[in-house]
Design an enzyme around this catalytic site. Structure first.
Site, mmCIF file in Angstrom:
data_model
loop_
_atom_site.group_PDB
_atom_site.id
_atom_site.type_symbol
_atom_site.label_atom_id
_atom_site.label_comp_id
_atom_site.label_asym_id
_atom_site.label_seq_id
_atom_site.Cartn_x
_atom_site.Cartn_y
_atom_site.Cartn_z
ATOM 1 N N GLU A 105 47.068 -18.387 -32.028
ATOM 2 C CA GLU A 105 48.063 -17.857 -31.085
ATOM 3 C C GLU A 105 49.160 -18.894 -30.815
ATOM 4 O O GLU A 105 50.333 -18.551 -30.710
ATOM 5 C CB GLU A 105 47.361 -17.421 -29.789
ATOM 6 C CG GLU A 105 46.501 -16.165 -30.027
ATOM 7 C CD GLU A 105 45.599 -15.820 -28.859
ATOM 8 O OE1 GLU A 105 44.824 -16.705 -28.427
ATOM 9 O OE2 GLU A 105 45.652 -14.676 -28.377
ATOM 10 N N GLU A 125 37.757 -13.639 -31.167
ATOM 11 C CA GLU A 125 37.363 -13.407 -29.769
ATOM 12 C C GLU A 125 36.299 -12.331 -29.595
ATOM 13 O O GLU A 125 35.477 -12.409 -28.686
ATOM 14 C CB GLU A 125 38.599 -13.073 -28.926
ATOM 15 C CG GLU A 125 39.484 -14.272 -28.603
ATOM 16 C CD GLU A 125 40.438 -14.653 -29.731
ATOM 17 O OE1 GLU A 125 40.350 -14.052 -30.830
ATOM 18 O OE2 GLU A 125 41.267 -15.550 -29.533
HETATM 19 N N1 COA Z 1 35.400 -24.406 -27.267
HETATM 20 C C1 COA Z 1 34.539 -25.359 -26.889
HETATM 21 N N2 COA Z 1 33.745 -26.019 -27.751
HETATM 22 C C2 COA Z 1 33.824 -25.667 -29.034
HETATM 23 C C3 COA Z 1 34.691 -24.670 -29.498
HETATM 24 C C4 COA Z 1 35.516 -24.026 -28.545
HETATM 25 N N3 COA Z 1 36.368 -23.083 -28.918
HETATM 26 N N4 COA Z 1 34.543 -24.544 -30.827
HETATM 27 C C5 COA Z 1 33.623 -25.439 -31.194
HETATM 28 N N5 COA Z 1 33.185 -26.123 -30.118
HETATM 29 C C6 COA Z 1 32.213 -27.220 -30.105
HETATM 30 C C7 COA Z 1 30.819 -26.730 -30.430
HETATM 31 O O1 COA Z 1 30.158 -26.326 -29.250
HETATM 32 C C8 COA Z 1 30.191 -27.947 -31.044
HETATM 33 O O2 COA Z 1 29.824 -28.805 -30.008
HETATM 34 P P1 COA Z 1 28.557 -29.768 -30.145
HETATM 35 O O3 COA Z 1 28.827 -30.632 -31.319
HETATM 36 O O4 COA Z 1 28.542 -30.476 -28.842
HETATM 37 O O5 COA Z 1 27.396 -28.845 -30.353
HETATM 38 C C9 COA Z 1 31.342 -28.609 -31.774
HETATM 39 O O6 COA Z 1 32.541 -28.073 -31.183
HETATM 40 C C10 COA Z 1 31.385 -28.344 -33.253
HETATM 41 O O7 COA Z 1 31.256 -26.958 -33.465
HETATM 42 P P2 COA Z 1 30.336 -26.374 -34.620
HETATM 43 O O8 COA Z 1 30.384 -24.908 -34.499
HETATM 44 O O9 COA Z 1 29.011 -27.022 -34.583
HETATM 45 O O10 COA Z 1 31.108 -26.889 -35.910
HETATM 46 P P3 COA Z 1 31.450 -26.132 -37.254
HETATM 47 O O11 COA Z 1 32.235 -27.077 -38.047
HETATM 48 O O12 COA Z 1 30.221 -25.521 -37.813
HETATM 49 O O13 COA Z 1 32.395 -24.891 -36.832
HETATM 50 C C11 COA Z 1 34.236 -23.791 -35.767
HETATM 51 C C12 COA Z 1 33.652 -25.127 -36.270
HETATM 52 C C13 COA Z 1 35.534 -24.089 -35.069
HETATM 53 C C14 COA Z 1 34.486 -22.847 -36.963
HETATM 54 C C15 COA Z 1 33.213 -23.115 -34.813
HETATM 55 O O14 COA Z 1 32.820 -24.045 -33.848
HETATM 56 C C16 COA Z 1 33.753 -21.911 -34.093
HETATM 57 O O15 COA Z 1 33.743 -20.807 -34.622
HETATM 58 N N6 COA Z 1 34.209 -22.102 -32.844
HETATM 59 C C17 COA Z 1 34.620 -21.036 -31.992
HETATM 60 C C18 COA Z 1 36.007 -20.646 -32.311
HETATM 61 C C19 COA Z 1 36.441 -19.514 -31.422
HETATM 62 O O16 COA Z 1 35.736 -18.565 -31.202
HETATM 63 N N7 COA Z 1 37.651 -19.648 -30.918
HETATM 64 C C20 COA Z 1 38.217 -18.656 -30.104
HETATM 65 C C21 COA Z 1 37.862 -18.899 -28.692
HETATM 66 S S1 COA Z 1 38.531 -17.611 -27.701
#
Ligand code: COA
Length: 702
Positions: A105, A125
């Site tokens: 976004e 989301e």
């Molecule tokens: N907000 C807060 N913390 C987040 C986050 C977010 N949007 N996205 C990832 N994190 C944190 C995880 O909790 C994790 O924390 P930890 O190491 O303390 O457990 C860390 O970041 C790494 O995330 P992880 O998922 O283990 O790494 P990955 O490399 O496998 O995947 C992403 C990375 C970004 C693809 C995945 O974390 C993800 O899908 N995040 C959510 C994205 C999302 O939904 N965004 C829209 C929000 S409205």
């Protein structure tokens, strides 16, 4: 502390860099930093701006933890990105990694997006029970078309950069996106180009809007228990009236959804899955052992699926069976499974060949002498498993990890049989192992922290969702399933029908599992279930009441094994279950034999009698230290047993109902049915949580 957002200059072009590890999520501090830096850019002489990120990815979304803050509002960030978009000087986003949610976004509010070719972009989301809250529902349709926007927003699935270029979401690909973005901004300045603002663009496929919105509404009507579906339709429809109308609808919809139990549940699961991977108290000095090669013993359904799981992650796997014929059969099934994936277009022929090449068959355990991890996946028979464990203990190289794939057997005994229990543990895969997400990692009493850490690290590499369980009958998942099936059989004897029970379990208004217990039993095999119960009872550790799981055991006795014999709890027309009067008669016969009184069951009673004893068992599991934390139990259920993630798992769901209500119902059942077998004894932890008016999800071992 270093600032999470900084401003620098590359000649006349300003560069804002966000640096908020691990994934540059939009915390309050990042948003404030972005604001400060953007205003500083506006005050500067710079002719244009690039927004970039340090670390492993461009912004991967809003900081999900902030959504639980009652004071949270997307409005300040949305106002800021509106100012960025309104900039008269050109602004480009230099993106890479996983550009998700608020990250995309932010990028869409910039006038250009330059991406590394390996970038993925998406609006995930919905996986958190939300819709995009920072104009994703408005800018995406204007950049990519309403059809693509609907597909991306409703699926939540990210798309690769090349596809995003085709959809007009990304402007250019570049191996070095930051200098490329600086260059693009400088060119735009030179050319005197007017900034291209997504909010001002017409929806390119506006002629399709009516059809897309009708489809979005139909999807929402079909699943009213998923409230975000209606909000997607609403926000997209309002956007066709105008950007401002769409903005208002999106903001209101996002706020409504943020408060729903479904979204809170999904956010809970997001963090619980990540927390489940952590081993409490693990010293930083403990490092995982390197794992390069894997051995699997047993080329049956489980062994084959496990071999595929590792081959899919690039590991060379040696798979063992006793005879060439068994091996050939097993490898043939693996090949057939891959061929199916190829024919569905989800894998290329070349990928299939690569994976098959990684899997080597052998008939002697000696072939596993060099494997770093060996997983025994033979039939669920203790004597056989002990025998193989002993042989593996002799053959495996020093430092190899020896795991047993078992769903109920005593992992400590098997670990002892290897002669190196510190290097041994259980890995409980779910069938089909190459598809099911969950892996219960069973920590033996003597498993070393290093070995546990190695396997938990490995589970991430093979893309499983893992939770650690201690050793007990059935571990976390099957131990809880046992009480659920116990009550199923009890209610059948009291006169409920399989269809009546399954209907309540499958009804999203109650639980919403994909399959009720009777259908599930018929699919998994009545014989499989009954053998486990019989062995458990015969071992002296299981319940000794003859009425225990009497219907299941009687069906087994009659050779009615479920789908595979065409009759179990139901009869079958192909895979379609048909109510079976013979089961009702059998249940009645069992009831008479065991003096079970008939009663009428309301849907509410069925629901409570299935869920509440499970929650009680979960409390015992926590008290005994079998699970590290409540979230692990929920993760086991949502990723391994089809419990809807939007319910947050059994513990989260019980918290929503109120633990005091759960305890009161358990006490009521004890009064109604008596408590001769201890089935209604409330776990002390559950009583404590109820008395404190607390949530079981918040409990941690002291
Ligand atoms: N907000 C807060 N913390 C987040 C986050 C977010 N949007 N996205 C990832 N994190 C944190 C995880 O909790 C994790 O924390 P930890 O190491 O303390 O457990 C860390 O970041 C790494 O995330 P992880 O998922 O283990 O790494 P990955 O490399 O496998 O995947 C992403 C990375 C970004 C693809 C995945 O974390 C993800 O899908 N995040 C959510 C994205 C999302 O939904 N965004 C829209 C929000 S409205």
């Amino acid at each position: 502390m270093t600032e999470p957002v900084t401003l620098s200059f590359d000649g006349p072009i300003a560069v804002i860099t966000i640096d908020n590890p691990p994934v540059n999520a939009l915390s309050y501090a990042v948003i404030e930093g972005l604001r400060t830096c953007f205003y500083a850019f506006q005050q500067s002489e710079a002719t244009g701006l690039v927004i970039a990120c340090a670390g492993r990815t461009f912004v991967a979304g809003a900081d999900i933890t902030t959504f639980n803050d009652p004071a949270f509002s997307a409005a300040p960030f949305n106002a800021l990105i509106a100012e960025i978009e309104a900039s008269a000087r050109p602004v480009a986003a230099a993106i890479f990694g996983t550009v998700l949610g608020g990250g995309l976004e932010l990028a869409m509010a910039c006038h250009m997006r330059i991406a590394h070719p390996a970038t993925k972009v998406g609006l995930p989301e919905v996986t958190l029970g939300l819709i995009p809250g920072s104009l994703g529902t408005q800018r995406l349709p204007r950049l990519a078309g309403i059809e693509t926007a609907f597909e991306m927003i409703s699926s939540g699935a990210p798309i690769p950069a090349e596809k995003a270029v085709g959809h007009g979401i990304i402007d250019h690909l570049a191996d070095e996106p930051i200098p490329a973005a600086v260059h693009a901004v400088a060119e735009a300045v030179l050319a005197g180009e007017a900034p291209r603002r997504a909010s001002e663009l017409p929806i390119p496929d506006a002629d399709k809007a009516a059809d897309v919105i009708a489809a979005a509404k139909a999807a929402a009507d079909a699943k009213p228990w998923l409230p975000w579906l209606a909000e997607i339709a609403n926000a997209l429809e309002a956007g066709t009236v105008g950007f401002a109308a769409g903005e208002k609808a999106e903001a209101e919809g996002f706020e409504r959804l943020r408060a729903t139990a479904a979204s809170r549940a999904l956010r809970h699961i997001f963090f619980a899955e990540r927390e489940a991977a952590r081993i409490p108290g693990l010293s930083k000095d403990v490092k995982p052992r390197p794992v390069k090669t894997v051995g699997v013993v047993g080329a049956g359904t489980m062994g084959g699926g496990i071999a595929m799981t590792f081959a899919n992650a690039g590991f060379p796997v040696t798979i063992i069976d006793t005879t060439d014929a068994a091996l050939e059969r097993g490898l043939g099934i693996i090949e057939k499974n891959y061929a199916g994936t190829v024919s569905r277009g989800r894998m290329t022929e070349e990928q299939m060949r690569e994976r098959m090449d990684l899997i080597t068959g052998a008939t002697g355990l000696d072939a596993l002498a060099e494997a770093d991890v060996i997983i025994e996946a033979v039939f669920e028979d203790m004597a056989l498993k002990l025998d193989i464990a002993g042989k593996l203990g002799e053959i495996a190289k020093k430092g190899a990890i020896i795991a047993t794939n078992t769903s109920t057997l005593d992992v400590n005994r098997i670990a002892e049989a290897t002669g190196r229990p510190a290097d041994s543990l259980g890995m409980h895969f779910f069938s089909p192992a190459h598809i099911m997400k969950l892996l219960e990692v069973v920590r033996g009493d003597k498993t070393s922290p290093e070995v546990l850490h190695t396997v938990m690290t490995l589970t991430k590499t093979i893309k499983k969702t893992a939770a650690v369980s201690g050793v007990c009958f059935g571990f976390i998942g099957n131990r809880m399933t046992e009480v659920y099936l116990r009550e199923t059989d009890a209610m059948l004897m009291e006169g409920a029908t399989p269809a009546q029970i399954d209907k309540v379990v499958e009804n999203p208004a109650w639980l919403g599992l994909a399959m009720g217990p009777c259908r599930m039993g018929d699919m998994a095999g009545v014989d499989v279930m009954a053998r486990i119960v019989n062995e458990w009872v015969e071992s002296g550790e299981g319940p000794q009441a003859p009425s225990y799981r009497a219907v299941c055991r009687a069906l087994f006795h009659l050779g009615k094994f479920g789908q595979k014999t065409g009759e179990g709890y139901y009869t079958y027309d192909g895979r379609k279950p048909i109510p079976n009067p013979a089961t009702d008669a059998l249940a009645k016969e069992m009831a008479e034999l065991h003096h079970v009184a008939p009663r009428a069951h309301s849907d509410e009673e069925i629901f409570q009698r299935l869920l509440f004893p499970m929650v009680n068992e979960a409390a015992l599991i926590l008290m005994e230290g079998i699970a590290y934390r409540p979230g692990d139990v929920d993760v086991v259920w949502t990723s391994g047993y089809g419990f809807p993630a939007w319910r947050g798992g059994p513990i989260f769901m019980a918290d929503e109902i109120g633990i005091a209500n759960v305890v009161a119902a358990m006490d009521r059942f004890a009064e109604t049915f008596g408590n001769a077998h201890g089935h209604w004894t409330v776990a002390p932890l559950l009583r404590d949580v109820a008395a404190a008016g607390a949530r079981l999800s918040d409990w941690r071992p002291s």
